[in-house]
Design a protein around this motif. Structure first.
Motif, PDB file in Angstrom:
ATOM      1  N   VAL A 130      78.096  62.309  19.228  1.00 62.84           N
ATOM      2  CA  VAL A 130      78.559  61.587  17.917  1.00 62.84           C
ATOM      3  C   VAL A 130      79.009  60.194  18.137  1.00 62.84           C
ATOM      4  O   VAL A 130      79.464  60.083  19.308  1.00 62.84           O
ATOM      5  CB  VAL A 130      79.949  62.255  17.442  1.00 62.84           C
ATOM      6  CG1 VAL A 130      80.646  61.601  16.325  1.00 62.84           C
ATOM      7  CG2 VAL A 130      79.757  63.827  17.021  1.00 62.84           C
ATOM      8  N   THR A 131      78.523  59.293  17.378  1.00 65.20           N
ATOM      9  CA  THR A 131      78.718  57.813  17.475  1.00 65.20           C
ATOM     10  C   THR A 131      79.571  57.190  16.467  1.00 65.20           C
ATOM     11  O   THR A 131      79.687  57.709  15.391  1.00 65.20           O
ATOM     12  CB  THR A 131      77.260  56.934  17.180  1.00 65.20           C
ATOM     13  OG1 THR A 131      76.305  57.514  18.292  1.00 65.20           O
ATOM     14  CG2 THR A 131      77.510  55.673  17.637  1.00 65.20           C
ATOM     15  N   ILE A 132      80.564  56.304  16.909  1.00 67.77           N
ATOM     16  CA  ILE A 132      81.613  55.770  16.371  1.00 67.77           C
ATOM     17  C   ILE A 132      81.380  54.368  16.264  1.00 67.77           C
ATOM     18  O   ILE A 132      81.560  53.766  17.467  1.00 67.77           O
ATOM     19  CB  ILE A 132      82.929  56.152  16.628  1.00 67.77           C
ATOM     20  CG1 ILE A 132      83.326  57.514  16.527  1.00 67.77           C
ATOM     21  CG2 ILE A 132      84.087  55.399  15.630  1.00 67.77           C
ATOM     22  CD1 ILE A 132      84.534  58.159  17.137  1.00 67.77           C
ATOM     23  N   VAL A 133      81.064  53.502  15.229  1.00 69.99           N
ATOM     24  CA  VAL A 133      81.132  51.991  15.358  1.00 69.99           C
ATOM     25  C   VAL A 133      82.216  51.569  14.593  1.00 69.99           C
ATOM     26  O   VAL A 133      82.416  51.863  13.367  1.00 69.99           O
ATOM     27  CB  VAL A 133      79.716  51.528  14.593  1.00 69.99           C
ATOM     28  CG1 VAL A 133      79.475  49.980  14.541  1.00 69.99           C
ATOM     29  CG2 VAL A 133      78.289  52.346  15.239  1.00 69.99           C
ATOM     30  N   GLN A 134      83.046  50.867  15.403  1.00 74.64           N
ATOM     31  CA  GLN A 134      83.996  50.028  14.976  1.00 74.64           C
ATOM     32  C   GLN A 134      83.816  48.678  14.794  1.00 74.64           C
ATOM     33  O   GLN A 134      83.425  47.698  15.565  1.00 74.64           O
ATOM     34  CB  GLN A 134      85.396  50.265  15.845  1.00 74.64           C
ATOM     35  CG  GLN A 134      85.917  51.654  15.580  1.00 74.64           C
ATOM     36  CD  GLN A 134      87.061  51.932  16.880  1.00 74.64           C
ATOM     37  OE1 GLN A 134      87.281  50.988  17.569  1.00 74.64           O
ATOM     38  NE2 GLN A 134      87.659  53.041  16.278  1.00 74.64           N
ATOM     39  N   THR A 135      84.306  47.822  13.658  1.00 76.74           N
ATOM     40  CA  THR A 135      83.919  46.698  13.451  1.00 76.74           C
ATOM     41  C   THR A 135      85.101  45.978  12.651  1.00 76.74           C
ATOM     42  O   THR A 135      86.015  46.464  12.112  1.00 76.74           O
ATOM     43  CB  THR A 135      82.758  46.100  12.365  1.00 76.74           C
ATOM     44  OG1 THR A 135      83.078  46.835  10.982  1.00 76.74           O
ATOM     45  CG2 THR A 135      81.505  46.555  12.735  1.00 76.74           C
ATOM     46  N   SER A 147      85.539  51.971  10.439  1.00 79.17           N
ATOM     47  CA  SER A 147      85.263  52.802  11.577  1.00 79.17           C
ATOM     48  C   SER A 147      84.459  53.750  10.897  1.00 79.17           C
ATOM     49  O   SER A 147      84.607  54.382   9.973  1.00 79.17           O
ATOM     50  CB  SER A 147      86.636  53.651  11.774  1.00 79.17           C
ATOM     51  OG  SER A 147      86.178  54.793  12.981  1.00 79.17           O
ATOM     52  N   TYR A 148      83.097  53.686  11.337  1.00 79.41           N
ATOM     53  CA  TYR A 148      81.854  54.216  10.632  1.00 79.41           C
ATOM     54  C   TYR A 148      81.499  55.322  11.698  1.00 79.41           C
ATOM     55  O   TYR A 148      81.121  55.242  12.911  1.00 79.41           O
ATOM     56  CB  TYR A 148      80.826  53.314  10.599  1.00 79.41           C
ATOM     57  CG  TYR A 148      79.722  53.738   9.932  1.00 79.41           C
ATOM     58  CD1 TYR A 148      79.501  54.011   8.309  1.00 79.41           C
ATOM     59  CD2 TYR A 148      78.441  54.571  10.521  1.00 79.41           C
ATOM     60  CE1 TYR A 148      78.488  54.565   7.842  1.00 79.41           C
ATOM     61  CE2 TYR A 148      77.458  55.148   9.921  1.00 79.41           C
ATOM     62  CZ  TYR A 148      77.223  55.185   8.381  1.00 79.41           C
ATOM     63  OH  TYR A 148      76.358  55.736   7.800  1.00 79.41           O
ATOM     64  N   VAL A 149      81.637  56.673  11.392  1.00 80.98           N
ATOM     65  CA  VAL A 149      81.169  57.710  12.227  1.00 80.98           C
ATOM     66  C   VAL A 149      79.836  58.502  11.880  1.00 80.98           C
ATOM     67  O   VAL A 149      79.746  58.663  10.627  1.00 80.98           O
ATOM     68  CB  VAL A 149      82.350  58.968  12.302  1.00 80.98           C
ATOM     69  CG1 VAL A 149      82.025  60.030  13.206  1.00 80.98           C
ATOM     70  CG2 VAL A 149      83.488  58.380  12.680  1.00 80.98           C
ATOM     71  N   GLN A 150      78.927  58.679  12.618  1.00 79.60           N
ATOM     72  CA  GLN A 150      77.673  59.303  12.169  1.00 79.60           C
ATOM     73  C   GLN A 150      77.446  60.393  13.487  1.00 79.60           C
ATOM     74  O   GLN A 150      77.631  60.337  14.559  1.00 79.60           O
ATOM     75  CB  GLN A 150      76.532  58.150  12.481  1.00 79.60           C
ATOM     76  CG  GLN A 150      76.242  57.382  13.556  1.00 79.60           C
ATOM     77  CD  GLN A 150      75.239  56.442  13.493  1.00 79.60           C
ATOM     78  OE1 GLN A 150      75.239  55.800  12.459  1.00 79.60           O
ATOM     79  NE2 GLN A 150      74.378  55.966  14.236  1.00 79.60           N
TER      80      GLN A 150
END
Length: 330
Positions: free
Chosen positions: A65-70, A96-99
């Motif tokens: 699971v990938t979490i991209v935080q900007t 916080s975008y979880v894919q």
């Protein structure tokens, strides 16, 4: 001439001796601040995680699971708020975008974080929010203050919208950088559903109508470089559950997400390099220059005293006798 040189050296010694504490205790607190236009991206991953399949409402193990935080600074909003509060302010718009492993969105939670550019303390102003809900933060989030101390701090948890202590657990070495290790445990807490759900037609309102609630717990860990207050590494042992209601059938609860979330290796390397560079700048203003100015002041004072002592030394060259006045002739 020698006495004049001594006075000049003495004046310079006093100047640098006064400049040393001024640089450390007056200039540094005013010059050290977070830029209003900062932009940061961080990628975290949880391998062999548990994730809820909303199609079947069953939990399954997935490879990643990938979490991209900007974090993106809003300069115009900062300037507008500064006029009302009278101090330097930073406004960060975070996401916080979880894919999942297939690249599809699991959740995305935006937030607006407003804080003092120098101290990192929250500044309460219109727009402060998490996932569209107004909040009033207390404590830190994302960054520690410059010159972080070996003590516990208050840290804001965006999921639960609460502030709880994050505890100092000791000093460690992280890839050649001395860091302070902090840890926070958030116990099982009922939290709101994300406004954006991964399945079309499902909203927080439709889930609430079934009586199902969302619960969350985490162990949050940060390794913070104390001079800059910047985390060089972070991770969470994160768990979420859906509990009760008709949505789960005859089940009491189901895991929505569980995993050990860690920073991706390339972002660790980039963060460590960036913090090392900024650490040098902070050291220059808090240690190198102040102590250097004190040392220079001591050297100049010693030279001034040496010149004065040499000028007063017995046996030195006798002063020249004044010339006899010439007779005045008409």
């Amino acid at each position: 001439m020698r006495r004049m040189a001594g006075l000049v050296l003495l004046a310079l010694a006093v100047f640098f001796a006064a400049l040393s504490p001024l640089l450390r205790w007056y200039a540094f607190p005013r010059l050290a601040k977070i830029p209003a236009g900062e932009y940061q991206t961080m990628v975290l991953e949880a391998h062999d995680a548990t994730l809820l399949d909303y199609g079947t409402m069953t939990a399954r193990t997935v490879p990643k699971v990938t979490i991209v935080q900007t974090l993106k600074g809003d300069v115009e909003a900062s300037e507008r708020i500064e006029k009302t509060v009278g101090r330097d302010v930073v406004v960060w718009d975070g996401l916080s975008y979880v894919q999942g492993p297939d690249g599809k969105m699991v959740s995305k939670v935006p937030e607006r974080y407003i804080f003092d550019a120098h101290t990192q303390e929250p500044v309460h102003a219109p727009g402060e929010a998490v996932d569209g809900d107004p909040v009033r933060r207390e404590g830190l989030e994302f960054k520690w203050p410059f010159l972080t101390e070996k003590r516990d701090y208050e840290y804001f948890d965006a999921q639960a919208r609460i502030t709880a202590p994050i505890h100092y657990k000791g000093t460690q070495d992280f890839r050649g950088v001395e860091v302070y290790y902090f840890e926070q445990t958030v116990p099982w807490t009922e939290v709101p559903m994300p406004k954006t759900m991964p399945v079309a037609g499902i909203t927080p309102e439709t889930v609430a109508a079934t009586g199902t609630t969302r619960w969350y717990t985490t162990v949050r860990r940060f390794w913070v470089e104390p001079l800059t207050g910047a985390p060089v590494y972070g991770e969470e042992i994160h768990k979420e559950e859906l509990r009760g209601g008709t949505l789960l059938g005859d089940r009491d609860r189901v895991t929505a997400f569980a995993g050990h979330v860690k920073m991706r290796e390339d972002y660790i390397e980039h963060t460590v390099d960036l913090v090392k560079a900024n650490r040098t700048v902070v050291l220059l203003m808090t240690s190198y220059l102040p102590w250097g100015f004190l040392f220079l002041a001591a050297v100049l004072l010693a030279l001034a005293l040496w010149l004065e002592a040499r000028g007063r030394r017995p046996g030195g060259p006798a002063p020249e006798e004044p010339a006899e006045p010439e007779p005045v002739t008409a």
